[in-house]
Design a protein around this motif. Structure first.
Motif, PDB file in Angstrom:
ATOM      1  N   VAL A 152       0.668  -1.151   0.209  1.00 33.50           N
ATOM      2  CA  VAL A 152       0.042   0.130   0.014  1.00 33.50           C
ATOM      3  C   VAL A 152       0.925   1.033   0.076  1.00 33.50           C
ATOM      4  CG1 VAL A 152      -2.297  -1.078   1.046  1.00 33.50           C
ATOM      5  CG2 VAL A 152      -0.253  -0.212   2.446  1.00 33.50           C
ATOM      6  N   GLY A 176       0.565   5.411  -3.002  1.00 34.48           N
ATOM      7  CA  GLY A 176      -0.254   6.497  -2.876  1.00 34.48           C
ATOM      8  C   GLY A 176       0.307   7.691  -3.382  1.00 34.48           C
ATOM      9  N   GLU A 182      -5.531   3.172  -3.010  1.00 34.25           N
ATOM     10  CA  GLU A 182      -4.009   3.623  -3.162  1.00 34.25           C
ATOM     11  C   GLU A 182      -3.619   3.387  -4.434  1.00 34.25           C
ATOM     12  OE1 GLU A 182      -5.159   1.845  -0.590  1.00 34.25           O
ATOM     13  OE2 GLU A 182      -4.675   2.911   1.351  1.00 34.25           O
ATOM     14  N   SER A 183      -4.127   2.318  -4.818  1.00 36.87           N
ATOM     15  CA  SER A 183      -3.486   1.861  -6.304  1.00 36.87           C
ATOM     16  C   SER A 183      -4.167   2.594  -7.522  1.00 36.87           C
ATOM     17  CB  SER A 183      -3.364   0.436  -6.341  1.00 36.87           C
ATOM     18  OG  SER A 183      -4.692  -0.047  -6.434  1.00 36.87           O
ATOM     19  N   TYR A 242      -6.454   9.003  -8.883  1.00 36.69           N
ATOM     20  CA  TYR A 242      -7.086   9.556  -7.543  1.00 36.69           C
ATOM     21  C   TYR A 242      -8.450   9.952  -7.925  1.00 36.69           C
ATOM     22  CZ  TYR A 242      -4.214  13.675  -9.172  1.00 36.69           C
ATOM     23  OH  TYR A 242      -3.622  14.855  -9.879  1.00 36.69           O
TER      24      TYR A 242
END
Lengths: 905, 219
Positions: free
Chosen positions: A17, A20, A819-820, A824
């Motif tokens: 994770v 980001g 996060e991936s 966004y």
């Protein structure tokens, strides 16, 4: 034991994770451009305060744009395909009402301010001829039992109105001979005479018009019934007013628009563009043909390229000087949208054809003049074939002095501020279109289905140049899915100093099936004698492994009789190429043929020999051919297992993956993946996916393949993952040859995963040396761009205890963590494709996503290990180093003094 | 009794008919082989193989080639030309499909006329590709050729079936883990700290060290 497992899972979840983005990094390396598509209907808000216009487009988008800037205020995307195609828009005071769909029609009301849905009702109907709105009632014109029936509905509620009219069927005789404008139907009868009848009240009579014609077109958005009748290339305007037909002859071929100015006065606007740079507008009173001077203008703009403009909607008002002023929303043949202020200028301009990119490539920029001089000085014959490096001592000395003088001059100029440094705001100008140190600055060359090529700066998203292809050629069409195809080859890249780069497009001749080659410079879009008509249709083009004497990577073109030709012809090659193997796949009849071609060094007279042929059975279509990216390098030849042995990868540079889809009686449709050696024609592996259907995506990279499809049985998207290994021994290790090579088929590892979502596009990342680990970029229908590490899709993920170090235990469902999602909060709708290309930094891969929106970003799958972080503290490191140096020097002195003192004791 | 016999007979007919209609899904019956010995001169038929897909998945066929053809083949090998083979597959219904495949001519001589033909069948058992390979892949000793017997082995390859997401095993695994956890809970009801102190203590120490060495936390 279980706790250990939990710990392991937890640890892994910590490892992954980390993709980001910090809040302040948003928009730093990426940009997104929103588009709406080719405008179908539009309306300008009459309310002066809001200053908006509303559009409905062919991409099934309803949007509101600001009149002053052309920016999107809100945008709503309807269903894909014909289910969401907008047939009508009707603006009211507070809502925009759209009608979409073909058989099940949805009528929706959108709020004008923010685009929220106010109401929706649907209607099931067949044999619809026309839709129109009259007096706030929606009229549905359809044919039924030999009659033309008009049903009315209250547009906001869907309640059926009292009035239903029927008309005899002979009123309508085909869409090509009829047109509907403002509730009146105009048709040619059998004697080619025009009849006009109103469909808004029950007992109307046909108005016979004494004019002949062969084509009829309604004037879009006209407040009164108005048609353009063409008779043997002579256009006439026919309109009815108070049940009387008026005919006005038109002088020039122009797009017309009628605007209600006063109660019984209408303005007739005409717009035309005789050449690409000029735009002519004319305004007159419709009733008495008085020319309105303030609306007639002729304008020439060098930077614009306008083809076939037409007015979509108009708003007029009276200015203080008592002249009429209008703003017109103008669409063109190349799908651009502009707001024309009359009298005056083009206020803004949108390139909506960028919503339909059919081929894209990111091209390296050439090096700057100074660097070119350095390269010339130190360049040797091996790397730069194109210029003659003089080897004499004196000439080299002159070279050196000259280039150093130039460097000195630039340095002084930079110091004095005469030349701006490249990092200033003027990105996009000629002097700044040079390669940067890390190869991050490139040019996006995009070909759109509207027949326009764009050059876009990848750092800013600014359009640098555009070229219209109308008059040069059209596009070929894929016979399986009906999509347009335009192969593009970079036949000379930017590394050749004395030659400019060259790209070639394969277009179809407008009159025949023959091919037209269009060659242009991808850096500035210029084309000198770039159009070449070929006397045959090209079915395959393959670049040769050697360059010709002009530093052009020659292409071997196969025509439809399988005769090879060389392009550019008549230029000898720099060296004799090895015999090359070419395959040709016919997607409709399932035939794949392999040929060998031996091109002589002169590039003249050679023939092809068919060496293998495979033939898929009749209803089978080839839907995709996946070959590895030509730029791809594989760094690691094997995989270390837990017992320290090596599992060697099966790396066949000639292997292509072929996906075929066949209808099946038992399983609906069967998707087969074949791995084919394109040189020898050997089928390495084939695997059948039953009940698999579209959307299907294929990724082929390194020694693995991914195939995503929709499983009809389980009703979900599945990704089948395949990986090929040679085993513990590396066969073909010294020199790879497909011909007469190893008989042993590779070991195929396979596994399937569930993707909780639907894919629109899938593409692996690519880096320069292939050291960086691979990630898969997936665009989902929800608008996310997911960056999935390949290790999640690894078919060797263990189901039980992990056998290899770093292997993640098998979980059938793929994680979609927020996060991936590398885009966004910038949702990407209707993605058509993803393009990835390496930069000069090993860690970084450049990504360009196209569809309804354009999105550019860069990704670093193994993090930016070769770049210092932006917040790297240079000052601290300098201070620390200097302090250390000084202290080392001081202590050295002190130590020597102490040693001296001790020696004296 | 007779009516019973009749019924059985009828049943048999129906079954056999059904079986035939199912198996004769245009099964392959013959394979004809033609090769090209002079480049560009066309193909000469040299072998035909009868195939029954129901009984065997591989067929070995031997044929003698005459001396003139042998000479031509040798010449092809010495000139390092390609040996092209045209394979025509005939099905029971009489439908013919032809394929083309090739290898280096010297490999044919080098492997002493032992070649392997792989016929690739799709999910409906109809062929779509033919590949030619030789048992040895060396181009040496082209001279000591003692045989003129051509041995062709025909293999049939069918596509594999696709992997499916293994949800069942995964659910079982999760189930087992859950059970084990529940069992573990009932066995010792010590507090979490008491149970896992050996894991937590190093973690705490590690975090303390990390916290002490990180200057930002000190600020």
């Amino acid at each position: 034991m279980t706790f250990k497992l939990v710990i392991i899972v937890l640890l892994f979840s910590f490892i992954f994770v980390t993709n980001g983005l910090y809040e302040d990094q948003a928009g730093k390396f990426d940009w997104k451009q929103n588009y709406i598509g080719e405008v179908k209907f539009s309306s300008i808000d009459v309310d002066v305060k809001t200053k908006r216009l509303y559009v409905a487009t062919k991409k099934n988008v309803v949007a509101s744009l600001a009149i002053d800037t052309g920016d999107i205020i809100w945008r709503q995307i309807l269903e894909k395909g014909s289910d969401g195609s907008i047939e009508l828009i009707h603006p009211t005071k507070s809502k925009i009402i759209t009608l979409s769909g073909i058989n099940i029609v949805k009528i929706r009301g959108w709020d004008v301010n923010d685009g929220y849905l106010h109401f929706e009702w649907s209607l099931e109907t067949t044999n619809v001829l026309y839709w129109f709105v009259f007096n706030g009632l929606l009229h549905n014109v359809y044919s039924s039992n030999g009659l033309i029936v008009v049903d009315t509905y209250y547009i906001e509620t869907g309640v059926k109105g009292k009035a239903t009219y029927t008309f005899p069927a002979h009123w309508f005789n085909g869409f090509d001979r009829c047109a509907l404008s403002s509730g009146s139907l105009a048709c040619f009868d059998t004697a080619n005479k025009l009849n006009i009848g109103s469909l808004t009240n029950a007992n109307t009579q046909l108005l016979k018009v004494d004019t002949n014609g062969d084509q009829i077109k309604a004037i879009p958005g006209s407040p009164i019934p108005a048609f353009i009748v063409t008779n043997k290339n002579v256009e006439k305007l026919v309109y009815t007013k108070e049940n009387k037909v008026h005919i006005r002859s038109l002088k020039s071929r122009a797009s017309l628009f009628i605007y209600t100015y006063m109660a019984d006065r209408h303005i007739l606007l005409q717009i035309s563009s005789p050449t690409q740079e000029t735009i002519i507008t004319e305004g007159s009173i419709l009733e008495d043909a008085t020319v309105i001077e303030s609306l007639s203008s002729k304008e020439t703009k060098k930077t614009m390229k306008i083809s076939n403009p037409s007015i979509s909607s108009v708003f007029c008002g009276r200015s203080k000087a008592n002249t009429v002023n209008c703003v017109a929303l103008v669409t063109t043949l190349d799908q651009s949208l502009m707001l024309l202020k009359m009298p005056g200028t083009i206020k803004w301009h949108r390139e909506e054809s960028l919503t339909s990119i059919i081929n894209v490539e990111l091209i390296d920029l050439p090096v700057s003049d100074i660097e070119a001089a350095i390269e010339k000085e130190f360049g040797n014959k091996d790397s730069f074939l194109d210029h003659n490096v003089t080897t004499g001592a004196f000439s080299m000395f002159v070279h050196r002095v000259f280039s150093q003088f130039q460097q000195l001059r630039t340095l002084i100029a930079t110091v004095l501020g005469i030349i701006e440094t490249p990092s200033s705001e003027t990105i996009g100008t000629k002097s700044n279109l040079v390669r940067d140190q890390f190869g991050l600055h490139k040019i996006i060359v995009a070909v759109t289905s509207a027949g326009k090529i764009f050059g876009i700066d990848n750092l800013s998203g600014e359009i640098l140049w555009s070229v219209l292809l109308c008059g040069i050629g059209q596009f070929y069409e894929n016979k399986v899915d009906g999509l347009q195809l335009v192969p593009m080859y970079l036949i000379r890249n930017s590394k050749h100093l004395s030659f400019s780069p060259m790209s070639t497009l394969f277009l179809k001749n407008e009159d025949s099936e023959n091919t037209v080659l269009f060659t242009f410079n991808p850096i500035n879009g210029e084309s000198k004698n770039g159009v070449q008509q070929l006397p045959y249709k090209v079915v395959q083009a393959v670049p040769l492994p050697v360059l010709n004497t002009d530093s052009v990577r020659s292409l071997v073109l196969f025509d439809s009789t399988y005769t090879p030709h060389l392009y550019p012809s008549n230029v000898p090659l720099s060296s004799k190429p090895p015999p090359i193997y070419i395959y040709i796949a016919n997607s409709t009849n399932g035939l794949i043929q392999g040929f060998t071609v031996d091109v002589p060094i002169s590039g003249e007279k050679f023939s092809a020999k068919e060496v293998w042929k495979t033939q898929f059975n009749k209803p089978t279509h080839i839907i995709a051919i996946g070959s590895r990216d030509a730029m791809e390098h594989i760094h690691s030849q094997g995989r270390v297992l837990s017992d320290r042995s090596v599992l060697y990868k099966y790396i066949n540079p000639n292997m292509v993956a072929i996906l075929t889809l066949a209808p099946d009686t038992m399983h609906k449709s069967v998707l087969t993946l074949h791995l084919l050696d394109a040189v020898s024609g050997i089928i390495i592996y084939s695997v059948v996916h039953k009940r698999a259907s579209h959307p299907i995506h294929l990724v082929h990279s390194e020694n693995w393949l991914l195939c995503s499809y929709y499983n009809d049985k389980t009703r979900r998207t599945e990704i089948a993952s395949y990986e090929l290994y040679n085993g513990n021994q590396q066969s073909n290790s010294t020199e790879f040859s497909s011909v007469g090579g190893s008989l042993i088929p590779p070991i195929v590892e396979k596994q399937a995963y569930i993707l909780p979502g639907f894919l629109q596009a899938m593409k692996p990342t690519i880096t320069e040396k292939g050291i960086t680990s691979k990630h898969i970029l997936m665009a989902t229908t929800t608008g996310h761009l997911l960056e999935m590490p390949w290790s999640f899709l690894d078919p060797r993920r263990p189901l039980g205890e992990p056998k290899e170090e770093g292997a993640i235990p098998y979980i059938p469902e793929l994680p979609m963590s927020s996060e991936s999602m590398i885009n966004y909060n910038k949702s990407l709708m209707r993605v058509d494709g993803i393009y990835t290309t390496p930069s000069s930094l090993e860690s970084t891969c450049l990504v360009f996503v196209y569809g309804l929106d354009l999105f550019y970003t860069r990704v670093a799958p193994s993090k930016t290990f070769d770049v210092l972080k932006e917040d790297f503290d240079y000052l601290v490191i300098i201070i620390v180093t200097t302090v250390l140096l000084i202290s080392a020097y001081v202590t050295k002195n002190l130590a020597s003094q102490k040693a001296l003192k001790q020696a004296w004791k | 009794m007779t009516s019973f016999k009749l019924l059985v007979c009828l049943f048999c007919i129906v079954i056999s008919d059904f079986c035939i209609s199912d198996s004769s899904y245009d099964s392959i019956s013959n394979i004809y082989l033609e090769h090209e010995l002079i480049p560009g001169a066309g193909f000469i038929k040299y072998n035909s193989i009868v195939v029954n897909l129901e009984t065997r998945n591989d067929v070995i066929s031997e044929t003698i080639i005459n001396d003139s053809d042998l000479k031509l083949l040798k010449e092809l090998a010495f000139n390092n030309e390609l040996y092209r083979l045209k394979v025509t597959v005939k099905t029971l219904s009489g439908k013919e499909t032809s394929f083309l495949t090739f290898t280096k001519a010297c490999l044919i001589i080098g492997s002493k006329f032992n070649d392997i033909l792989t016929l690739h069948l799709d999910h409906l058992d109809s062929p779509f590709a033919v590949n030619l390979a030789t048992t040895f892949s060396n181009c040496n000793n082209l001279h000591d050729l003692s045989t003129n017997k051509f041995t062709t082995t025909v293999f049939f390859r069918r596509p594999e079936s696709s992997p499916v997401p293994d949800t069942a095993t995964y659910i079982q695994k999760m189930e087992r883990e859950r059970e084990a956890r529940e069992k573990g809970k009932s066995n010792n009801n010590k507090s979490m700290l008491g149970k896992y102190w050996m894991y937590i203590l190093p973690l705490v120490i590690f975090m303390m060290i990390a916290g002490a060495s990180n200057p930002e936390t000190r600020q």
